[in-house]
Design a protein around this motif. Structure first.
Motif, PDB file in Angstrom:
ATOM      1  N   GLU A   1       0.842  -1.188   0.000  1.00 48.27           N
ATOM      2  CA  GLU A   1       0.000   0.000   0.000  1.00 48.27           C
ATOM      3  C   GLU A   1       0.888   1.254   0.000  1.00 48.27           C
ATOM      4  OE1 GLU A   1      -3.172   0.278  -0.239  1.00 48.27           O
ATOM      5  OE2 GLU A   1      -3.823  -1.790  -0.005  1.00 48.27           O
ATOM      6  N   THR A   2       0.651   2.133  -0.935  1.00 48.37           N
ATOM      7  CA  THR A   2       1.454   3.344  -1.030  1.00 48.37           C
ATOM      8  C   THR A   2       0.821   4.495  -0.254  1.00 48.37           C
ATOM      9  OG1 THR A   2       0.353   3.969  -3.083  1.00 48.37           O
ATOM     10  CG2 THR A   2       2.375   2.693  -3.272  1.00 48.37           C
ATOM     11  N   VAL A   3       1.613   5.521  -0.007  1.00 48.55           N
ATOM     12  CA  VAL A   3       1.148   6.701   0.703  1.00 48.55           C
ATOM     13  C   VAL A   3       0.187   7.499  -0.174  1.00 48.55           C
ATOM     14  CG1 VAL A   3       1.881   8.926   1.618  1.00 48.55           C
ATOM     15  CG2 VAL A   3       3.171   6.871   2.189  1.00 48.55           C
ATOM     16  N   MET A   4      -0.934   7.912   0.405  1.00 49.41           N
ATOM     17  CA  MET A   4      -1.923   8.726  -0.302  1.00 49.41           C
ATOM     18  C   MET A   4      -2.135  10.025   0.459  1.00 49.41           C
ATOM     19  SD  MET A   4      -2.881   6.661  -2.831  1.00 49.41           S
ATOM     20  CE  MET A   4      -4.495   7.215  -3.385  1.00 49.41           C
ATOM     21  N   ASP A   5      -2.343  11.130  -0.281  1.00 45.68           N
ATOM     22  CA  ASP A   5      -2.605  12.398   0.398  1.00 45.68           C
ATOM     23  C   ASP A   5      -4.108  12.621   0.547  1.00 45.68           C
ATOM     24  OD1 ASP A   5      -3.610  13.365  -2.012  1.00 45.68           O
ATOM     25  OD2 ASP A   5      -1.852  14.557  -2.479  1.00 45.68           O
ATOM     26  N   GLN A   6      -4.472  13.801   1.036  1.00 47.68           N
ATOM     27  CA  GLN A   6      -5.884  14.089   1.305  1.00 47.68           C
ATOM     28  C   GLN A   6      -6.740  14.148   0.050  1.00 47.68           C
ATOM     29  OE1 GLN A   6      -4.025  17.272   3.390  1.00 47.68           O
ATOM     30  NE2 GLN A   6      -5.633  17.284   4.942  1.00 47.68           N
ATOM     31  N   ASN A   7      -6.095  14.289  -1.104  1.00 55.77           N
ATOM     32  CA  ASN A   7      -6.821  14.368  -2.373  1.00 55.77           C
ATOM     33  C   ASN A   7      -6.834  13.045  -3.133  1.00 55.77           C
ATOM     34  OD1 ASN A   7      -7.363  17.229  -2.137  1.00 55.77           O
ATOM     35  ND2 ASN A   7      -5.181  17.538  -2.528  1.00 55.77           N
ATOM     36  N   GLY A   8      -6.393  11.986  -2.454  1.00 61.50           N
ATOM     37  CA  GLY A   8      -6.379  10.681  -3.093  1.00 61.50           C
ATOM     38  C   GLY A   8      -5.250  10.473  -4.074  1.00 61.50           C
ATOM     39  N   ARG A   9      -4.234  11.329  -4.010  1.00 61.93           N
ATOM     40  CA  ARG A   9      -3.097  11.226  -4.929  1.00 61.93           C
ATOM     41  C   ARG A   9      -1.930  10.516  -4.260  1.00 61.93           C
ATOM     42  NH1 ARG A   9      -2.959  17.597  -6.072  1.00 61.93           N
ATOM     43  NH2 ARG A   9      -2.449  17.382  -3.859  1.00 61.93           N
ATOM     44  N   ARG A  10      -1.098   9.924  -5.081  1.00 60.91           N
ATOM     45  CA  ARG A  10       0.147   9.313  -4.592  1.00 60.91           C
ATOM     46  C   ARG A  10       1.271  10.316  -4.810  1.00 60.91           C
ATOM     47  NH1 ARG A  10      -2.724   4.983  -6.749  1.00 60.91           N
ATOM     48  NH2 ARG A  10      -2.819   3.152  -5.386  1.00 60.91           N
ATOM     49  N   PRO A  11       1.680  11.032  -3.771  1.00 58.39           N
ATOM     50  CA  PRO A  11       2.735  12.039  -3.963  1.00 58.39           C
ATOM     51  C   PRO A  11       4.039  11.394  -4.428  1.00 58.39           C
ATOM     52  CG  PRO A  11       1.621  12.293  -1.834  1.00 58.39           C
ATOM     53  CD  PRO A  11       1.192  10.971  -2.396  1.00 58.39           C
ATOM     54  N   LEU A  12       4.684  12.038  -5.391  1.00 58.65           N
ATOM     55  CA  LEU A  12       5.960  11.550  -5.904  1.00 58.65           C
ATOM     56  C   LEU A  12       7.108  12.210  -5.159  1.00 58.65           C
ATOM     57  CD1 LEU A  12       5.250  11.604  -9.747  1.00 58.65           C
ATOM     58  CD2 LEU A  12       5.021   9.693  -8.158  1.00 58.65           C
ATOM     59  N   LEU A  13       8.195  11.512  -5.066  1.00 60.34           N
ATOM     60  CA  LEU A  13       9.389  12.029  -4.416  1.00 60.34           C
ATOM     61  C   LEU A  13      10.211  12.815  -5.417  1.00 60.34           C
ATOM     62  CD1 LEU A  13      10.540   8.993  -2.266  1.00 60.34           C
ATOM     63  CD2 LEU A  13       9.788  11.209  -1.409  1.00 60.34           C
ATOM     64  N   ASN A  14      10.395  14.120  -5.123  1.00 59.80           N
ATOM     65  CA  ASN A  14      11.248  14.951  -5.972  1.00 59.80           C
ATOM     66  C   ASN A  14      10.878  14.846  -7.453  1.00 59.80           C
ATOM     67  OD1 ASN A  14      12.707  15.652  -3.672  1.00 59.80           O
ATOM     68  ND2 ASN A  14      14.062  13.902  -3.907  1.00 59.80           N
TER      69      ASN A  14
END
Length: 225
Positions: A1-14
């Motif tokens: 399971e990947t990290v999700m933000d409040q908008n349901g997006r998977r934030p990318l690193l850099n």
């Protein structure tokens, strides 16, 4: 399971094309513990280093706080007796911090059980206070609890003064002998990088790590010729 933000997006690193697993989920922690345990047990490694052992940078106003998947929110409500992140921000921070702490503790124990002589190290965000308070990466606690043996702060800076300030933030709370200064030669010019290396030596840190390899060469493809 990947990290999700409040908008349901998977934030990318850099802005890169990879994402972080969610350490709040028990199955994620179990998987990562099994991975490092297999590495330590099956291969003759000198040590294991934890990189990106933290949460992402957060901008709550932009809705970029993490993790907000439904499973994590359900676990938090169960843990707190019905609270939500918005209604109990301090408990939400503790919940996430505890998840990272538990992951580091359990991975370290697995490595030390499988290969007691192995060194456990970590790559750390440049400033220790920001890492601890905003990203839940508590290098000092992890060292003093014996979960990591060496800390490699990524002191990637264009100036000597910023490098010194961030290095001091680590050596103020960690032994110099357990601190490996990360010098970002890709970011600083040659004279500044030399000054940073000299400073790391003068402060008697355990050593220094140079990032990245290709920046040591005039050509960015040193192995192609």
């Amino acid at each position: 399971e990947t990290v999700m933000d409040q908008n349901g997006r998977r934030p990318l690193l850099n802005r890169e094309r990879y994402v972080l697993l969610n350490p709040c989920l028990p199955e994620v922690r179990e998987h990562l513990v099994n991975v490092v345990e297999e590495i330590a047990a099956r291969y003759d490694v000198d040590g294991v280093q934890f990189d990106y052992i933290r949460f992402l940078s957060r901008d709550i106003k932009k809705g970029e706080d993490v993790p907000y998947d439904q499973t994590t929110l359900d676990l938090f409500r169960e843990h707190t007796g019905g609270s939500t992140p918005a209604g109990s921000s301090q408990a939400w921070d503790r919940f996430r911090r505890d998840a990272i702490n538990r992951l580091v503790r359990d991975m370290s124990r697995a490595i030390r059980t499988a290969r007691p002589e192995a060194i456990v190290s970590m790559a750390a965000v440049g400033n220790i206070e920001r890492a601890r308070d905003h990203l839940f990466q508590d290098a000092a606690q992890w060292f003093h609890r014996g979960w990591v043996d060496e800390v490699c702060p990524m002191l990637y800076s264009k100036t000597r003064s910023a490098f010194r300030k961030n290095l001091d933030s680590y050596t103020d709370v960690l032994p110099s002998a357990a601190t490996i200064a990360g010098v970002g030669i890709y970011k600083a010019d040659a004279d500044v990088a030399r000054g940073q290396l000299k400073l790391a030596r003068r402060l008697q840190t355990s050593g220094y790590a140079v990032f990245g390899y290709t920046s040591l060469f005039l050509s960015r493809s040193p192995l192609s010729s």
